[in-house]
Design an enzyme around this catalytic site. Structure first.
Site, PDB file in Angstrom:
ATOM      1  N   GLY A  13      85.734  22.687  93.680  1.00  0.00           N
ATOM      2  CA  GLY A  13      85.172  23.735  92.818  1.00  0.00           C
ATOM      3  C   GLY A  13      85.728  25.098  93.213  1.00  0.00           C
ATOM      4  CG  ASP A 105      82.492  18.596 103.703  1.00  0.00           C
ATOM      5  OD1 ASP A 105      82.891  19.485 104.476  1.00  0.00           O
ATOM      6  OD2 ASP A 105      81.383  18.043 103.795  1.00  0.00           O
ATOM      7  CB  THR A 127      82.432  25.397  98.792  1.00  0.00           C
ATOM      8  OG1 THR A 127      81.274  24.975  98.062  1.00  0.00           O
ATOM      9  CG2 THR A 127      82.147  25.259 100.272  1.00  0.00           C
TER      10      THR A 127
HETATM   11  O1  F6P Z   1      80.796  22.546  94.967  1.00  0.00           O
HETATM   12  C1  F6P Z   1      80.687  23.615  94.095  1.00  0.00           C
HETATM   13  C2  F6P Z   1      79.871  23.227  92.880  1.00  0.00           C
HETATM   14  O2  F6P Z   1      79.767  24.357  92.052  1.00  0.00           O
HETATM   15  C3  F6P Z   1      78.493  22.641  93.170  1.00  0.00           C
HETATM   16  O3  F6P Z   1      77.550  23.628  93.471  1.00  0.00           O
HETATM   17  C4  F6P Z   1      78.214  21.908  91.904  1.00  0.00           C
HETATM   18  O4  F6P Z   1      77.308  20.845  92.120  1.00  0.00           O
HETATM   19  C5  F6P Z   1      79.563  21.378  91.516  1.00  0.00           C
HETATM   20  O5  F6P Z   1      80.523  22.215  92.162  1.00  0.00           O
HETATM   21  C6  F6P Z   1      79.823  21.389  90.044  1.00  0.00           C
HETATM   22  O6  F6P Z   1      81.058  20.794  89.825  1.00  0.00           O
HETATM   23  P1  F6P Z   1      81.850  20.876  88.456  1.00  0.00           P
HETATM   24  O7  F6P Z   1      82.475  22.227  88.348  1.00  0.00           O
HETATM   25  O8  F6P Z   1      82.859  19.798  88.550  1.00  0.00           O
HETATM   26  O9  F6P Z   1      80.866  20.681  87.345  1.00  0.00           O
END
Ligand code: F6P
Length: 323
Positions: A13, A105, A127
């Site tokens: 992310g 991670d 993150t």
């Molecule tokens: O790890 C960062 C994050 O924003 C989390 O807080 C959330 O659960 C996830 O990524 C959302 O992922 P995506 O952008 O793939 O929907």
């Protein structure tokens, strides 16, 4: 070990501050006579040879930009030995001796795999979840928290006028650091995090009841997404005490926006340190912050570490909620 050509990528992310970090890596590398290439779209970019040359100018005016100019992705292919071999082939073909990966991670697991093939790797925690155990701080956390705080402050205005209950869902994946921090900052009536077992009667209903008995007529419930859906919690509140809560899922808005000053400066220091570590012959390390200092740990050891919500935060929260 002599470092000649570094690849930098962002993975997982995105987080505000990734751009300042890329900028710092590029400028530190060039300052020391090392070439720098951007690997686009995370580990997929290394598999596919999706690279761009980065010079001083190409990272100009990105210190204030959210997102990542290198794009990001979560690569399933890189988790396979075949994908990793392709990535190693790209490194060899292009003469990339080192890779700096900014992410969480999953990104570091990828970096560790690559290091086993003899590529020098450094991970930088980026993150909004702030859930990397070996570091107190992850790039993006401060900006995301400030965004959520600003949104919830706005929500409070209308909740107060209408004397309503609000249930706000905050990101964080399986961790509650963001929700806990934001909950403390907005003066939430209750904060629910996945690190604690939630007793609905004690942790939600009793908090709302206590606030009402203390004379308050609007209630702000902050829920970490790892606890469950805000809608389900709103429904349970309705069924238990008849309130008609409004639900707000802050969602990806928390990942956007110009990085805060703290994120810009931390990202710059971490990017600088990553290049310094490579130049000092270190590899397979995660840049981290520990007791206020910038330092580094072995990736494997770092990934094994555990951190939880600090007891002091729990204690402060207990005293500050239900009002
Ligand atoms: O790890 C960062 C994050 O924003 C989390 O807080 C959330 O659960 C996830 O990524 C959302 O992922 P995506 O952008 O793939 O929907």
């Amino acid at each position: 070990m002599s470092v000649k050509r570094i690849g930098v990528l962002t993975s997982g992310g995105d987080a505000p501050g990734m751009n300042p970090c890329v900028r710092a890596i590029v400028r530190t590398a060039l300052y020391n006579g090392i070439e720098c290439y951007g690997i686009r779209r995370g580990w997929n970019g290394l598999i596919n040879g999706d690279i761009i040359k980065l010079d001083e100018k190409s990272v100009g005016h990105i210190i204030n930009r959210g997102g990542t100019i290198l794009y990001t992705a979560r690569s399933k292919e890189f988790m396979t030995p075949e994908g990793q071999q392709k990535a190693v082939n790209t490194c060899k073909f292009l003469g990339l001796d080192s890779v700096i990966a900014i992410g969480g991670d999953g990104t570091f697991r990828g970096a560790m795999a690559l290091s086993k093939y003899g590529i020098n790797v450094i991970g930088i925690p980026g993150t909004i979840d702030n859930d990397i155990s070996c570091t107190n701080y992850c790039i993006g956390f401060d900006t995301a928290a400030n965004t959520a705080i600003e949104c919830i402050d706005k929500l409070r205005d209308t909740m107060q006028s209408h004397e309503r209950c609000s249930v706000v869902e905050v990101m964080g994946r399986n961790a509650g650091y963001l929700a806990m921090y934001v909950g403390l900052a907005v003066g939430a009536t209750a904060v629910l995090v996945p690190e604690d077992t939630v007793d609905f009667e004690r942790d939600v209903i009793e908090k709302i009841r206590s606030a009402r008995l203390n004379g308050f007529t609007h209630y702000m419930i902050v829920v970490a997404e790892g606890v469950g859906s805000a809608s389900d919690i709103a429904l349970k509140i309705h069924d238990a005490i008849g309130l008609d809560p409004r639900v707000t899922v802050l969602g990806h808005i928390q990942r956007g926006g110009a990085p805060s000053g703290r994120d810009r400066v931390n990202a710059t220091k971490m990017g600088y340190l990553a290049v310094e570590l490579l130049m000092a012959g270190k590899t397979n390390r995660i840049v981290c912050t520990h007791e206020g200092a910038f330092t580094d740990v072995d990736i494997e050891e770092g990934l094994k570490m555990k951190k939880g919500i600090q007891k002091m935060e729990e204690d402060v929260l207990a005293a500050m909620t239900g009002l």
